[in-house]
Design a protein around this motif. Structure first.
Motif, PDB file in Angstrom:
ATOM      1  N   UNK A 113      -5.061  57.549 -16.741  1.00 30.37           N
ATOM      2  CA  UNK A 113      -5.221  57.092 -18.117  1.00 30.37           C
ATOM      3  C   UNK A 113      -4.276  55.927 -18.407  1.00 30.37           C
ATOM      4  N   UNK A 114      -4.808  54.909 -19.077  1.00 30.07           N
ATOM      5  CA  UNK A 114      -3.972  53.873 -19.684  1.00 30.07           C
ATOM      6  C   UNK A 114      -3.485  54.435 -21.010  1.00 30.07           C
ATOM      7  N   UNK A 115      -2.168  54.583 -21.141  1.00 32.96           N
ATOM      8  CA  UNK A 115      -1.606  55.209 -22.338  1.00 32.96           C
ATOM      9  C   UNK A 115      -1.075  54.198 -23.349  1.00 32.96           C
ATOM     10  N   UNK A 116      -0.925  52.938 -22.935  1.00 30.91           N
ATOM     11  CA  UNK A 116      -0.474  51.895 -23.852  1.00 30.91           C
ATOM     12  C   UNK A 116      -0.876  50.551 -23.269  1.00 30.91           C
ATOM     13  N   UNK A 117      -1.034  49.563 -24.131  1.00 26.40           N
ATOM     14  CA  UNK A 117      -1.443  48.245 -23.660  1.00 26.40           C
ATOM     15  C   UNK A 117      -0.905  47.189 -24.612  1.00 26.40           C
ATOM     16  N   UNK A 118      -0.344  46.124 -24.057  1.00 34.59           N
ATOM     17  CA  UNK A 118       0.147  45.039 -24.889  1.00 34.59           C
ATOM     18  C   UNK A 118       0.891  44.000 -24.075  1.00 34.59           C
ATOM     19  N   UNK A 119       0.391  42.769 -24.093  1.00 35.28           N
ATOM     20  CA  UNK A 119       1.084  41.672 -23.421  1.00 35.28           C
ATOM     21  C   UNK A 119       2.056  41.027 -24.398  1.00 35.28           C
ATOM     22  N   UNK A 120       3.264  40.743 -23.933  1.00 35.87           N
ATOM     23  CA  UNK A 120       4.319  40.286 -24.830  1.00 35.87           C
ATOM     24  C   UNK A 120       4.768  38.859 -24.559  1.00 35.87           C
ATOM     25  N   UNK A 121       5.260  38.242 -25.626  1.00 34.12           N
ATOM     26  CA  UNK A 121       5.954  36.958 -25.531  1.00 34.12           C
ATOM     27  C   UNK A 121       7.030  36.980 -26.614  1.00 34.12           C
TER      28      UNK A 121
ATOM     29  N   UNK B 145      11.997  37.469 -31.355  1.00 35.73           N
ATOM     30  CA  UNK B 145      10.829  38.133 -31.930  1.00 35.73           C
ATOM     31  C   UNK B 145       9.869  38.462 -30.789  1.00 35.73           C
ATOM     32  N   UNK B 146       9.745  39.737 -30.480  1.00 36.63           N
ATOM     33  CA  UNK B 146       8.900  40.166 -29.358  1.00 36.63           C
ATOM     34  C   UNK B 146       7.484  40.455 -29.868  1.00 36.63           C
ATOM     35  N   UNK B 147       6.586  39.473 -29.673  1.00 40.62           N
ATOM     36  CA  UNK B 147       5.195  39.592 -30.080  1.00 40.62           C
ATOM     37  C   UNK B 147       4.435  40.368 -29.007  1.00 40.62           C
ATOM     38  N   UNK B 148       3.589  41.307 -29.427  1.00 30.39           N
ATOM     39  CA  UNK B 148       2.761  42.073 -28.491  1.00 30.39           C
ATOM     40  C   UNK B 148       1.293  41.927 -28.888  1.00 30.39           C
ATOM     41  N   UNK B 149       0.434  41.696 -27.885  1.00 29.68           N
ATOM     42  CA  UNK B 149      -0.981  41.413 -28.127  1.00 29.68           C
ATOM     43  C   UNK B 149      -1.890  42.315 -27.290  1.00 29.68           C
ATOM     44  N   UNK B 150      -3.031  42.632 -27.861  1.00 31.91           N
ATOM     45  CA  UNK B 150      -4.142  43.196 -27.105  1.00 31.91           C
ATOM     46  C   UNK B 150      -4.943  42.017 -26.580  1.00 31.91           C
ATOM     47  N   UNK B 151      -4.974  41.855 -25.253  1.00 36.11           N
ATOM     48  CA  UNK B 151      -5.633  40.687 -24.649  1.00 36.11           C
ATOM     49  C   UNK B 151      -6.969  41.037 -23.993  1.00 36.11           C
ATOM     50  N   UNK B 152      -7.487  42.233 -24.286  1.00 38.96           N
ATOM     51  CA  UNK B 152      -8.788  42.678 -23.779  1.00 38.96           C
ATOM     52  C   UNK B 152      -8.810  42.652 -22.252  1.00 38.96           C
TER      53      UNK B 152
ATOM     54  N   UNK C 195      -0.755  31.587 -28.567  1.00 40.33           N
ATOM     55  CA  UNK C 195      -0.773  32.232 -29.882  1.00 40.33           C
ATOM     56  C   UNK C 195       0.628  32.317 -30.472  1.00 40.33           C
ATOM     57  N   UNK C 196       1.608  32.647 -29.643  1.00 38.42           N
ATOM     58  CA  UNK C 196       2.980  32.791 -30.119  1.00 38.42           C
ATOM     59  C   UNK C 196       3.573  31.448 -30.515  1.00 38.42           C
ATOM     60  N   UNK C 197       3.172  30.391 -29.836  1.00 37.01           N
ATOM     61  CA  UNK C 197       3.650  29.051 -30.208  1.00 37.01           C
ATOM     62  C   UNK C 197       3.286  28.730 -31.651  1.00 37.01           C
ATOM     63  N   UNK C 198       2.048  29.049 -32.031  1.00 36.22           N
ATOM     64  CA  UNK C 198       1.612  28.789 -33.396  1.00 36.22           C
ATOM     65  C   UNK C 198       2.384  29.651 -34.396  1.00 36.22           C
ATOM     66  N   UNK C 199       2.577  30.915 -34.045  1.00 38.15           N
ATOM     67  CA  UNK C 199       3.316  31.816 -34.928  1.00 38.15           C
ATOM     68  C   UNK C 199       4.777  31.378 -35.060  1.00 38.15           C
ATOM     69  N   UNK C 200       5.373  30.932 -33.955  1.00 37.72           N
ATOM     70  CA  UNK C 200       6.775  30.498 -33.975  1.00 37.72           C
ATOM     71  C   UNK C 200       6.944  29.267 -34.852  1.00 37.72           C
TER      72      UNK C 200
END
Length: 404
Positions: A123-131, A184-191, A202-207
């Motif tokens: 099972x995948x129990x968590x998912x999130x790519x960070x920057x 600021x540790x951004x976490x994304x669902x990247x499918x 995405x984080x560049x724009x948010x920053x």
């Protein structure tokens, strides 16, 4: 059509540089010109490097720069093995690209034992790519003000970040303060994408929004608290990419007859080696050799091979039960995708198709989840096989028998 020999002459004379060849020729011709130039400069025979099957136009620029050809790695297969996963369901053959003799045989032995036991659960129990960008502030008071703004404007940050992608979703932003630094540790669902490029853009724009609306100044888009391609406790604890666990129960007769040891011996071996030994070493990975299977599947399926570092963040557990041996492996930060990057190359795409996991899943993200689950089962097989080998004193003899 431009002659590769002429291009090689221009490289030698300094009229052209290695990275300029695609401006004057197609990707195959540019690669041949570089091989001609390098062969003359170094005296090396580069014919084998020039024998590749992928489309140079797809690889050049998108996957590699200054392309000269392809590096071939032997590809083996282990399995089949039954997997009962959240996304992976059925029997799978695991492609493994490696130059380490005995690895495929070892994983195959473990998969055989797992399959004889009825298969593994995963099972995948968590998912999130960070920057995690790092910002400069004047001190802790200003840091608090920035964090308060981020907390109140998460929806605005989400809208800004997600405007750059049709697939990625911002899951959350976790702040960290160290003196006059705000991370600021951004976490994304990247499918189904591994998602490193997606999250960076995405984080560049948010920053930029944080900079525009607060007094914080962006120093680096990646402040190393992400943490990418380096051993890091934060990824071992919080996870990055997919967090996935696989387990199996092997009955006592199977352990004794197939693996030539006992559940009790394997539990002791795992405890003394993988747990106590790893703790004494200060290791982030409490396992025997999970990185072996992760690396081999990464190379086979077109993953970012440097992220094997995070893929080795794994804990192997074993317990003796009345019915035999319970074994599990939990990989905290397995960063995989089935679209984008190296997955588009011919042999890597073929390996994903062998798994039935090429391209986007239905629903989106299902194929990458399934790939993570299958890799976890493969890593569990490698752990079972290696631990059994040293418990039965067969580790060295197995390598000797295979001529390694």
């Amino acid at each position: 059509m431009t002659n590769p020999a002429d291009l090689a002459d221009q490289l030698r004379s300094g009229e052209l540089r290695l990275y300029e060849l695609e401006d004057h020729a197609d990707a195959d011709t540019a690669a041949e010109a570089r091989r001609r130039f390098l062969a003359e400069e170094t005296g090396a025979d580069l014919d084998a490097i020039g024998a590749y099957s992928f489309e140079a136009a797809k690889a050049s620029g998108a996957a590699v720069e200054n392309m000269v050809g392809g590096a071939q790695v032997p590809l083996g297969v282990a399995g089949p093995v039954a997997v009962d996963g959240g996304s992976a369901t059925g029997e799978y053959y695991l492609p493994l690209a490696t130059t380490e003799g005995a690895l495929v045989a070892s994983v195959n032995r473990g998969l055989s034992a797992i399959d004889d036991a009825g298969g593994a659960t995963a099972r995948v129990t968590d998912s999130g790519m960070t920057r995690a960008p790092v910002f400069r502030v004047s001190g802790v008071a200003e840091a608090e003000t920035v964090i308060q703004w981020v907390d109140k404007h998460t929806d605005e940050l989400r809208e800004t970040a997600e405007s750059t992608t049709s697939h990625g979703k911002l899951l959350g932003v976790e702040p960290y303060v160290v003196g006059d630094n705000v991370y600021l540790r951004f976490a994304y669902d990247t499918k189904d994408a591994m998602g490193m490029n997606m999250t960076t853009i995405a984080t560049r724009e948010a920053a930029e929004l944080v900079e525009a609306e607060t007094t914080a100044e962006l120093v680096a888009l990646s402040g190393n608290l992400c943490n990418d391609k380096k051993p890091a406790a934060i990824n071992a604890v919080e996870g990055r990419g997919r967090t996935v666990t696989a387990d199996v129960v092997l009955d006592r007769d199977l352990v004794e007859e197939t693996l030539n040891t006992t559940p009790e011996a394997m539990v002791e071996g795992n405890t003394r080696k993988n747990l106590i030994g790893s703790a004494k070493a200060g290791s982030f990975g409490f396992n025997a050799h999970a990185a072996n299977t992760v690396a081999a599947t990464f190379l086979a399926t077109g993953q970012d091979e440097a992220q094997v570092v995070e893929g080795a963040n794994a804990i192997t557990t074993m317990n003796a039960r009345e019915d035999g041996l319970y074994a599990s492996i939990s990989l905290a930060s397995l960063e995989v995708g089935t679209v984008g990057g190296g997955t588009k190359l011919a042999t890597q795409s073929a390996a994903l198709e062998m798994l039935g996991l090429g391209g986007s899943g239905d629903p989106p993200g299902a194929n990458a989840d399934a790939l993570a689950e299958v890799i976890a089962v493969g890593a569990l097989a490698g752990e079972i096989s290696l631990i059994a080998a040293f418990c039965s004193r067969h580790l060295a003899s197995a390598h000797e028998d295979l001529g390694r």
